[in-house]
Design an enzyme around this catalytic site. Structure first.
Site, mmCIF file in Angstrom:
data_model
loop_
_atom_site.group_PDB
_atom_site.id
_atom_site.type_symbol
_atom_site.label_atom_id
_atom_site.label_comp_id
_atom_site.label_asym_id
_atom_site.label_seq_id
_atom_site.Cartn_x
_atom_site.Cartn_y
_atom_site.Cartn_z
ATOM 1 N N ASP A 42 115.982 62.590 12.357
ATOM 2 C CA ASP A 42 114.901 61.762 12.900
ATOM 3 C C ASP A 42 115.047 61.681 14.416
ATOM 4 O O ASP A 42 116.158 61.722 14.941
ATOM 5 C CB ASP A 42 114.967 60.354 12.295
ATOM 6 C CG ASP A 42 113.630 59.622 12.370
ATOM 7 O OD1 ASP A 42 113.027 59.394 11.295
ATOM 8 O OD2 ASP A 42 113.195 59.277 13.489
ATOM 9 N N ASN A 95 108.895 65.458 6.333
ATOM 10 C CA ASN A 95 108.062 64.260 6.244
ATOM 11 C C ASN A 95 107.774 63.602 7.595
ATOM 12 O O ASN A 95 106.852 62.793 7.698
ATOM 13 C CB ASN A 95 108.801 63.297 5.290
ATOM 14 C CG ASN A 95 108.337 61.887 5.403
ATOM 15 O OD1 ASN A 95 107.276 61.544 4.875
ATOM 16 N ND2 ASN A 95 109.102 61.044 6.092
ATOM 17 N N TYR A 161 94.696 64.277 13.387
ATOM 18 C CA TYR A 161 95.530 63.966 12.208
ATOM 19 C C TYR A 161 95.052 64.778 10.996
ATOM 20 O O TYR A 161 95.860 65.373 10.282
ATOM 21 C CB TYR A 161 95.475 62.458 11.939
ATOM 22 C CG TYR A 161 96.471 61.980 10.908
ATOM 23 C CD1 TYR A 161 97.820 61.827 11.223
ATOM 24 C CD2 TYR A 161 96.068 61.678 9.611
ATOM 25 C CE1 TYR A 161 98.743 61.390 10.270
ATOM 26 C CE2 TYR A 161 96.979 61.241 8.651
ATOM 27 C CZ TYR A 161 98.307 61.087 8.988
ATOM 28 O OH TYR A 161 99.216 60.664 8.048
ATOM 29 N N LYS A 165 97.155 67.529 8.851
ATOM 30 C CA LYS A 165 97.496 67.328 7.435
ATOM 31 C C LYS A 165 96.796 68.339 6.520
ATOM 32 O O LYS A 165 97.352 68.726 5.490
ATOM 33 C CB LYS A 165 97.174 65.885 7.030
ATOM 34 C CG LYS A 165 98.040 64.840 7.756
ATOM 35 C CD LYS A 165 99.541 65.044 7.520
ATOM 36 C CE LYS A 165 100.395 63.917 8.082
ATOM 37 N NZ LYS A 165 101.836 64.126 7.814
ATOM 38 N N ILE A 194 99.999 53.544 2.572
ATOM 39 C CA ILE A 194 101.340 53.117 2.151
ATOM 40 C C ILE A 194 101.872 52.101 3.155
ATOM 41 O O ILE A 194 101.733 52.274 4.370
ATOM 42 C CB ILE A 194 102.304 54.329 2.072
ATOM 43 C CG1 ILE A 194 101.687 55.476 1.251
ATOM 44 C CG2 ILE A 194 103.648 53.906 1.472
ATOM 45 C CD1 ILE A 194 101.346 55.171 -0.186
ATOM 46 N N THR A 196 104.077 50.867 5.424
ATOM 47 C CA THR A 196 105.198 51.326 6.251
ATOM 48 C C THR A 196 104.942 50.873 7.691
ATOM 49 O O THR A 196 103.827 50.460 8.031
ATOM 50 C CB THR A 196 105.284 52.878 6.258
ATOM 51 O OG1 THR A 196 104.133 53.375 6.959
ATOM 52 C CG2 THR A 196 105.333 53.477 4.867
HETATM 53 P P1 NAD Z 1 106.874 55.797 9.733
HETATM 54 O O1 NAD Z 1 106.335 55.696 11.129
HETATM 55 O O2 NAD Z 1 107.352 54.578 9.057
HETATM 56 O O3 NAD Z 1 108.012 56.904 9.681
HETATM 57 C C1 NAD Z 1 107.844 58.122 10.365
HETATM 58 C C2 NAD Z 1 109.210 58.631 10.762
HETATM 59 O O4 NAD Z 1 109.061 59.863 11.472
HETATM 60 C C3 NAD Z 1 109.936 57.660 11.707
HETATM 61 O O5 NAD Z 1 111.261 57.500 11.247
HETATM 62 C C4 NAD Z 1 109.886 58.354 13.050
HETATM 63 O O6 NAD Z 1 110.983 58.031 13.892
HETATM 64 C C5 NAD Z 1 109.913 59.821 12.603
HETATM 65 N N1 NAD Z 1 109.422 60.730 13.641
HETATM 66 C C6 NAD Z 1 108.319 60.595 14.427
HETATM 67 N N2 NAD Z 1 108.245 61.621 15.275
HETATM 68 C C7 NAD Z 1 109.302 62.431 15.043
HETATM 69 C C8 NAD Z 1 109.777 63.642 15.585
HETATM 70 N N3 NAD Z 1 109.128 64.253 16.604
HETATM 71 N N4 NAD Z 1 110.891 64.203 15.081
HETATM 72 C C9 NAD Z 1 111.567 63.599 14.061
HETATM 73 N N5 NAD Z 1 111.188 62.436 13.517
HETATM 74 C C10 NAD Z 1 110.063 61.860 13.991
HETATM 75 O O7 NAD Z 1 105.702 56.479 8.883
HETATM 76 P P2 NAD Z 1 105.503 56.691 7.308
HETATM 77 O O8 NAD Z 1 104.302 55.928 6.946
HETATM 78 O O9 NAD Z 1 106.767 56.558 6.557
HETATM 79 O O10 NAD Z 1 105.045 58.220 7.352
HETATM 80 C C11 NAD Z 1 105.817 59.286 6.866
HETATM 81 C C12 NAD Z 1 104.898 60.480 6.673
HETATM 82 O O11 NAD Z 1 103.889 60.127 5.728
HETATM 83 C C13 NAD Z 1 104.161 60.931 7.926
HETATM 84 O O12 NAD Z 1 104.099 62.331 7.944
HETATM 85 C C14 NAD Z 1 102.771 60.341 7.738
HETATM 86 O O13 NAD Z 1 101.797 61.066 8.447
HETATM 87 C C15 NAD Z 1 102.614 60.446 6.244
HETATM 88 N N6 NAD Z 1 101.638 59.535 5.654
HETATM 89 C C16 NAD Z 1 101.776 58.187 5.744
HETATM 90 C C17 NAD Z 1 100.815 57.377 5.157
HETATM 91 C C18 NAD Z 1 100.892 55.873 5.195
HETATM 92 O O14 NAD Z 1 99.931 55.226 4.761
HETATM 93 N N7 NAD Z 1 101.960 55.259 5.660
HETATM 94 C C19 NAD Z 1 99.723 57.943 4.487
HETATM 95 C C20 NAD Z 1 99.630 59.323 4.408
HETATM 96 C C21 NAD Z 1 100.599 60.122 4.987
#
Ligand code: NAD
Length: 258
Positions: A42, A95, A161, A165, A194, A196
């Site tokens: 990360d 992810n 975005y 995706k 989700i 988060t």
């Molecule tokens: P989050 O922000 O809680 O976690 C994302 C993580 O990615 C963080 O730990 C951050 O430090 C890390 N990160 C960001 N840029 C980075 C980089 N350049 N290199 C390495 N790490 C990096 O978000 P989340 O909601 O847990 O999202 C996780 C994944 O799920 C993402 O790809 C997001 O697009 C996708 N997603 C999330 C949702 C939602 O509703 N939360 C919905 C659809 C898809």
């Protein structure tokens, strides 16, 4: 405590990007609970260390590595560290991702576009590029890439975005074809809304913003990170052995009919 859980993945090694937070942290914990050693890569070193601490406190094995997934050298170094620590790679959850502020396409800043595509799309490519040879070395493996509801549906104000995706799904399917006969299975997961830190930032975190995003969910609530982790664990399991190049939507019904 993980000690009481079955060790389905004992001796196996998982690589989780974006494992400092949200869906990635829940999935890193789930891999560890099944007995896998987990490398958490990360950009947030402190967050990765905290996930490492949570896993170790519960009796699991983990290694935190600082890694910007948009940088080829960082991804290679993180996987070098994984091989040094644990000697093999079996599972990868690519992810790490960032959100886009609601912005109509003609107003998206060039640098914001490059950053988002660099992390969400190029990052997944770089991970797979360096993970696959390691999996081939041990006779196979499983990769799950994080796409989104925005990878199968189109969302106003989210051109960058959505592009990233949708791209993850196309890349997942093409890569799955490249390696299906070499025992490397590649699939994607598409989460809905989700709960988060990312969703907090996107919704603004206040009750009004939360209600606005929950209104998109037929199920009437946000999903939990653990509900995505469990889909990832299933995709990685032997029970999903015939799943190849699939984009598994886990979204409370959000994209039904879209
Ligand atoms: P989050 O922000 O809680 O976690 C994302 C993580 O990615 C963080 O730990 C951050 O430090 C890390 N990160 C960001 N840029 C980075 C980089 N350049 N290199 C390495 N790490 C990096 O978000 P989340 O909601 O847990 O999202 C996780 C994944 O799920 C993402 O790809 C997001 O697009 C996708 N997603 C999330 C949702 C939602 O509703 N939360 C919905 C659809 C898809």
């Amino acid at each position: 405590m993980f000690d009481h859980e079955p060790s389905r993945y004992a001796g196996k090694v998982a690589f989780v990007t974006g494992g400092s937070s949200g869906i990635g942290r829940a999935t890193a914990l789930a891999f560890a609970r099944q007995g896998a050693s987990v490398v958490i890569a990360d950009i947030s070193e402190d967050g990765a260390r905290e996930t490492e601490r949570l896993i170790e406190a519960a009796g699991g094995k983990a290694l935190a590595v600082r890694c910007d997934v948009s940088r080829s050298g960082d991804v290679k170094a993180a996987l070098d560290a994984l091989i040094k620590a644990y000697g093999r790679l079996d599972f990868a959850f690519n992810n790490a991702g960032v959100e886009q502020e609601l912005t109509p396409t003609s107003e998206i800043d060039d640098a914001d576009w490059e950053r988002l595509i660099g992390i969400n799309l190029r990052g997944v490519f770089l991970c797979m590029k360096y993970e696959i040879p390691l999996m081939l070395n041990v006779g196979g493996g499983v990769i799950v890439n994080t796409s989104s509801g925005a990878g199968v549906a189109d969302v106003r104000g989210q051109a960058a975005y959505c592009a990233s995706k949708h791209g993850v799904i196309g890349m997942t399917k093409a890569t799955a074809l490249d390696y299906a006969d070499k025992n490397v299975r590649v699939n994607a997961v598409c989460p809905g809304i989700i709960e988060t830190p990312m969703m907090d930032r996107f919704s603004g975190g206040a009750p009004e913003g939360r209600e606005r995003v929950i209104a998109q969910e037929p199920i009437g609530r946000m999903g939990k990170p653990e509900e995505i982790a469990s889909a990832v664990m299933w995709l990685c399991s032997e029970g999903a052995g015939f799943m190849v190049g699939h984009a598994l939507v886990v979204d409370g019904g959000q994209t039904i009919g879209i």
